[in-house]
Design a protein around this motif. Structure first.
Motif, PDB file in Angstrom:
ATOM      1  N   ILE A   1      43.724 -33.395 -24.250  1.00 14.54           N
ATOM      2  CA  ILE A   1      42.519 -32.703 -23.789  1.00 14.54           C
ATOM      3  C   ILE A   1      41.261 -33.353 -24.361  1.00 14.54           C
ATOM      4  O   ILE A   1      40.279 -33.579 -23.656  1.00 14.54           O
ATOM      5  CB  ILE A   1      42.584 -31.209 -24.151  1.00 14.54           C
ATOM      6  CG1 ILE A   1      43.700 -30.514 -23.366  1.00 14.54           C
ATOM      7  CG2 ILE A   1      41.239 -30.540 -23.911  1.00 14.54           C
ATOM      8  CD1 ILE A   1      43.513 -30.502 -21.867  1.00 14.54           C
ATOM      9  N   ALA A   2      41.284 -33.674 -25.662  1.00 19.90           N
ATOM     10  CA  ALA A   2      40.124 -34.333 -26.270  1.00 19.90           C
ATOM     11  C   ALA A   2      39.866 -35.689 -25.626  1.00 19.90           C
ATOM     12  O   ALA A   2      38.730 -36.152 -25.571  1.00 19.90           O
ATOM     13  CB  ALA A   2      40.335 -34.492 -27.770  1.00 19.90           C
TER      14      ALA A   2
ATOM     15  N   ALA B   1      46.213 -31.359 -27.898  1.00 22.92           N
ATOM     16  CA  ALA B   1      44.855 -31.536 -28.409  1.00 22.92           C
ATOM     17  C   ALA B   1      44.369 -32.962 -28.158  1.00 22.92           C
ATOM     18  O   ALA B   1      43.220 -33.186 -27.764  1.00 22.92           O
ATOM     19  CB  ALA B   1      44.800 -31.217 -29.902  1.00 22.92           C
TER      20      ALA B   1
ATOM     21  N   SER C   1      39.928 -23.901 -19.917  1.00 20.70           N
ATOM     22  CA  SER C   1      40.782 -24.807 -19.147  1.00 20.70           C
ATOM     23  C   SER C   1      41.698 -24.128 -18.148  1.00 20.70           C
ATOM     24  O   SER C   1      42.253 -24.780 -17.272  1.00 20.70           O
ATOM     25  CB  SER C   1      41.641 -25.632 -20.106  1.00 20.70           C
ATOM     26  OG  SER C   1      42.540 -24.787 -20.812  1.00 20.70           O
TER      27      SER C   1
ATOM     28  N   ILE D   1      45.704 -24.730 -25.538  1.00 21.70           N
ATOM     29  CA  ILE D   1      46.010 -25.939 -26.309  1.00 21.70           C
ATOM     30  C   ILE D   1      46.809 -25.512 -27.539  1.00 21.70           C
ATOM     31  O   ILE D   1      46.290 -24.797 -28.396  1.00 21.70           O
ATOM     32  CB  ILE D   1      44.721 -26.682 -26.703  1.00 21.70           C
ATOM     33  CG1 ILE D   1      43.911 -27.033 -25.454  1.00 21.70           C
ATOM     34  CG2 ILE D   1      45.039 -27.937 -27.510  1.00 21.70           C
ATOM     35  CD1 ILE D   1      42.509 -27.538 -25.740  1.00 21.70           C
TER      36      ILE D   1
ATOM     37  N   ALA E   1      38.352 -30.567 -28.482  1.00 23.64           N
ATOM     38  CA  ALA E   1      39.295 -29.510 -28.123  1.00 23.64           C
ATOM     39  C   ALA E   1      39.173 -28.339 -29.090  1.00 23.64           C
ATOM     40  O   ALA E   1      38.851 -28.521 -30.272  1.00 23.64           O
ATOM     41  CB  ALA E   1      40.720 -30.057 -28.153  1.00 23.64           C
TER      42      ALA E   1
ATOM     43  N   ALA F   1      43.571 -34.258 -32.038  1.00 24.55           N
ATOM     44  CA  ALA F   1      42.283 -34.379 -31.350  1.00 24.55           C
ATOM     45  C   ALA F   1      41.544 -35.639 -31.772  1.00 24.55           C
ATOM     46  O   ALA F   1      40.944 -36.322 -30.946  1.00 24.55           O
ATOM     47  CB  ALA F   1      41.432 -33.141 -31.626  1.00 24.55           C
TER      48      ALA F   1
END
Length: 268
Positions: free
Chosen positions: A223-224, A220, A178, A214, A230, A260
């Motif tokens: 991003i997930a 988490a 990322s 993360i 993640a 996540a």
């Protein structure tokens, strides 16, 4: 179908995002490390990334560099890392294990011997960060013939001209880095990650999992929410460095996993 393929099929059927946890094998010692690894599935981890300690980890920041040093000083070897996977498989035959590291220890062991040993130990996939696609005949192709997924990294600098080459022989999932830099160096931004994940997914049917930067359950989840899952590494390894008790480490991992998994209903 590998355990990785089966896990993603299971997650997709449940409309659930993946949580992947990285730990360095043998950090701070074999027994403690194995206890952590064995506890990860119960803490909500879908896939385990098991780091191979190496003296020159060029893609890693200080936290994981130090973890590798601690593991090596405690006597961890590639053989002991394979033994750790075998010990894990005695009680868990479903959670995927991805070995992550550098090519030198594998090369020193010999590719054919390593792949046979990895398959026998219950390893499902490999991430070898210093082998580009141009070297696929070296390990990637033999690994896939041996039944192991070979997972490739894509980064913010992987442009549209380069991406097809990166994806060419990748299997299992794509690991999107990322940030531009080393592990633990900066915080991931979902706003920055989302268009990159979409760009990758336009060229592959593989799941795209995002790692680097993360550190919290909230991160988490964010991003997930824009990817298929993640990865958290340095934030977990830091707790091991601090000497936290294993139950405390696993409780922290559980919080990250719950973050996540809260993103399960979000469509990228």
């Amino acid at each position: 179908m590998t355990r990785i393929d089966a896990k993603f099929a299971e997650l997709k059927a449940a409309n659930r995002k993946a949580f992947v946890a990285y730990v360095m094998a043998g950090d701070p010692d074999y027994e403690t490390s194995l206890e952590v690894v064995k506890g990860l599935p119960g803490a909500g981890v879908d896939i385990i990334e098991l780091g191979i300690p190496f003296t020159d980890p060029m893609a890693d920041g200080l936290t994981i560099q130090l973890a590798g040093q601690r593991a090596l000083e405690a006597g961890q070897t590639l053989e002991k890392t394979l033994a750790m996977a075998r010990a894990f498989r005695e009680t868990d035959d479903t959670t995927p294990i991805v070995m992550m590291g550098y090519y030198n220890p594998i090369y020193n062991r010999g590719v054919d011997r390593f792949l046979a040993d990895a398959q026998e130990a219950g390893i499902d996939g490999l991430i070898v960060v210093d082998l580009p696609p141009e070297e696929d005949d070296e390990l990637c192709i033999p690994a896939q013939k041996a039944g192991l997924n070979f997972i490739r990294l894509a980064t913010p600098t992987t442009d549209d001209a380069r991406l097809p080459k990166v994806l060419q022989n990748t299997s299992g999932f794509v690991y999107y880095v990322s940030i531009t830099g080393i592990t633990g160096a900066a915080e991931a931004s979902a706003a920055d990650v989302a268009p990159e994940v979409a760009r990758i997914k336009a060229q592959t049917d593989l799941p795209v999992i995002v790692g680097f930067g993360i550190k919290t359950p909230e991160a988490a989840e964010a991003i997930a929410g824009v990817a298929d899952g993640a990865v958290v590494g340095s934030a977990i390894v830091k707790l091991i460095e601090e000497g936290r008790p294993v139950p405390d480490i696993l409780a922290h991992v559980r919080g990250l996993a719950e973050g996540a998994h809260r993103a399960q209903a979000v469509t990228p």
